[in-house]
Design a protein around this motif. Structure first.
Motif, short mmCIF file in Angstrom:
data_model
loop_
_atom_site.label_atom_id
_atom_site.label_comp_id
_atom_site.label_asym_id
_atom_site.label_seq_id
_atom_site.Cartn_x
_atom_site.Cartn_y
_atom_site.Cartn_z
N ALA A 408 32.08 -52.02 120.53
CA ALA A 408 32.60 -51.85 119.17
C ALA A 408 31.69 -52.44 118.10
O ALA A 408 32.05 -52.43 116.92
CB ALA A 408 33.99 -52.49 119.08
N GLU A 409 30.52 -52.95 118.47
CA GLU A 409 29.64 -53.60 117.50
C GLU A 409 29.04 -52.58 116.55
O GLU A 409 28.90 -51.39 116.89
CB GLU A 409 28.52 -54.35 118.23
CG GLU A 409 27.54 -53.45 118.94
CD GLU A 409 26.52 -54.20 119.77
OE1 GLU A 409 26.60 -55.42 119.84
OE2 GLU A 409 25.64 -53.53 120.36
N PRO A 410 28.66 -52.99 115.34
CA PRO A 410 27.99 -52.07 114.40
C PRO A 410 26.65 -51.62 114.97
O PRO A 410 25.91 -52.41 115.57
CB PRO A 410 27.80 -52.93 113.14
CG PRO A 410 28.78 -54.05 113.26
CD PRO A 410 28.93 -54.31 114.73
N VAL A 411 26.35 -50.35 114.81
CA VAL A 411 25.12 -49.81 115.38
C VAL A 411 23.90 -50.48 114.77
O VAL A 411 22.92 -50.79 115.46
CB VAL A 411 25.07 -48.28 115.16
CG1 VAL A 411 23.75 -47.71 115.67
CG2 VAL A 411 26.24 -47.61 115.83
N ALA A 412 23.94 -50.74 113.48
CA ALA A 412 22.78 -51.31 112.80
C ALA A 412 22.68 -52.82 112.95
O ALA A 412 21.65 -53.40 112.63
CB ALA A 412 22.81 -50.94 111.32
N ALA A 413 23.75 -53.46 113.43
CA ALA A 413 23.74 -54.93 113.54
C ALA A 413 24.37 -55.34 114.86
O ALA A 413 25.53 -55.77 114.90
CB ALA A 413 24.47 -55.56 112.37
N GLN A 452 19.13 -53.09 119.14
CA GLN A 452 18.81 -52.72 117.75
C GLN A 452 17.64 -51.73 117.72
O GLN A 452 17.63 -50.78 116.94
CB GLN A 452 18.48 -53.97 116.94
CG GLN A 452 18.32 -53.72 115.44
CD GLN A 452 18.18 -55.00 114.65
OE1 GLN A 452 17.82 -56.04 115.22
NE2 GLN A 452 18.50 -54.97 113.37
#
Length: 460
Positions: A408-413, A452
């Motif tokens: 569920a983490e942000p793709v960019a971070a 990343q």
């Protein structure tokens, strides 16, 4: 020097043959137990299948099938189940691939039908009908050519040509007269080389020396170096002794569960899988006959004792397996209902205390056994979990939490390991950053910087 006598009391367990057999039965998997019983039934005439129990189970299966058939009427049409989009009467069962034929001649004809014309297939079928299961001609070639001339008087030349096509076709060596012709046909399909040329000479002129493994005599007869002869012989050894190809063997990787668990009426229920639960008994007429004959027939009485031990051991195995599975399902109902994050710490000792047995017994009964659940067919060992030090949660649950946070983490971070540890601490799970890294490695997930880079590459 004075001799003394000292009396010590030592507590131990006397492993009788009956106890050893019971312990061995506990750790057998379902296939191993089936083989064990098959061998015992062949060896001990006093044992027999319990047909009454099997008939009762068959009746229960019939009732279950009736219920399933009634439920099937409430399901959508088969076109919806097969993905939809098709028009007309499309029977999905027609799209199921048939298993390969055990007859090599049938399999070869199926391959030839893709690119041979009908007249050629007719002659090929005739030749293959006169081949054995290994692919060799069953009669001398001259006799078969005479028979072929009677069957196809207008196509005698084509008959010989088709045999050559078979001999040097998809299965090199098919319809060969002997092993030498078969091997020569296979050798002709190999890439051209000095070893192939020498191997062809060996097969044509010196089969006896080849069969005798006399490399020195081969080298002398061929006027060749020993290394060259060894290379040629090695090439011959890579050829098949028979031209007919065996069907591809598909490894059976199906797992048959030993226990079935399901949720009904607001509670979880557990039962042994009747298809893997052995049903044997002592033949009643044999037992009555031995009971009325006094002390005679010592051999038969030994077989009777063996049969009684086996029946008792099987009953103990079934009872222990069922009680163990009941405890596991009861303790891990959260996992069965909600998933990996709800699995609770559970050890062999806790289950052993719950069923009143030693933990070594629990270890044996869960080894290689499977349980069918709504969450899939799982190994019983999967329902055990190691408790994290200083916590009321197991490592398997924490690993599932780590995976959920990374998914569920942000793709960019992407989340770093220490950030994940902090997020888990807010949920009451306090673990070190290195523990997060260990679980991430177990999940085959790279660190934040590599995730990343991957996200940046996908974006570009």
């Amino acid at each position: 020097m004075k001799a003394t006598v000292r009396l010590n009391t030592v507590q131990g367990v006397n492993l009788t043959p009956q106890l050893l057999q019971s312990i061995r039965l506990l750790q057998l998997t379902a296939p191993q137990l089936e083989q064990e019983l098959r061998q015992t039934l062949e060896r001990n005439p006093l044992l027999e299948h319990d047909e009454a129990a099997e008939d009762a189970e068959s009746a229960a299966d019939a009732d279950a099938a009736t219920i399933e058939a009634a439920a099937w009427d409430e399901l959508p049409e088969p076109s919806f189940l097969s993905g939809g989009g098709s028009i007309g009467d499309d029977d999905a069962t027609l799209r199921i691939a048939d298993p390969a034929s055990s007859d090599p001649r049938v399999r070869l004809l199926q391959q030839l039908a893709l690119h041979w014309d009908a007249p050629g297939l007719e002659l090929a079928s005739w030749w293959l009908d006169h081949c054995d299961d290994h692919g060799y001609l069953e009669q001398p070639l001259a006799e078969l050519l005479a028979l072929g001339a009677q069957a196809f008087p207008q196509r005698i030349d084509d008959l010989a040509l088709v045999r050559q096509r078979l001999l040097h076709g998809e299965w090199p060596g098919m319809a060969a007269t002997d092993a030498g012709e078969c091997l020569r046909a296979q050798l002709a399909a190999q890439p051209d080389s000095a070893a192939r040329a020498l191997a062809a000479r060996i097969l044509a002129q010196h089969l006896e020396l080849l069969a005798a493994h006399d490399d020195a005599a081969l080298a002398s007869a061929l006027a060749a170096e020993p290394e060259q002869v060894r290379a040629a012989v090695a090439l011959i050894l890579t050829l098949r002794p028979h031209p007919a190809e065996a069907p591809a063997q598909i490894e059976d990787t199906h797992v048959v569960p030993d226990v079935v668990a399901w949720h009904a009426g607001g509670s979880w229920r557990v039962a042994l899988n009747r298809h893997t639960t052995p049903r044997v008994r002592i033949a009643p007429h044999c037992e009555r006959a031995l009971a009325s004959n006094g002390s005679d027939h010592a051999v038969l009485r030994g077989l009777l004792d063996e049969a009684r031990w086996l029946v008792r051991g099987l009953a103990m195995r079934s009872d222990t397996l069922l009680r163990t599975a009941q405890v596991l399902v009861e303790r891990q109902r959260g996992f069965l209902e909600r998933g990996d994050e709800a699995i609770v710490p559970l050890t062999l000792r806790e289950v052993a205390e719950a069923i009143g047995m030693h933990e070594s017994t629990v270890s044996r009964i869960v080894s290689g056994k499977y349980i069918q659940t709504p969450r899939g067919t799982l190994e019983l060992k999967r329902l055990f979990a190691v408790r994290l030090e200083g916590a009321e949660i197991g490592g398997a649950a924490v690993r599932a939490m780590v995976k959920r946070l990374i998914d569920a983490e942000p793709v960019a971070a992407p989340l770093a390991d220490d950030v994940i540890a902090g997020l888990l601490a807010r949920q009451g799970v306090r673990i070190a950053r290195r523990t997060v890294a260990k679980y991430r490695d177990q999940l085959s997930i790279g660190p934040a910087r590599s995730r990343q880079r991957v996200a940046h590459a996908i974006a570009c």
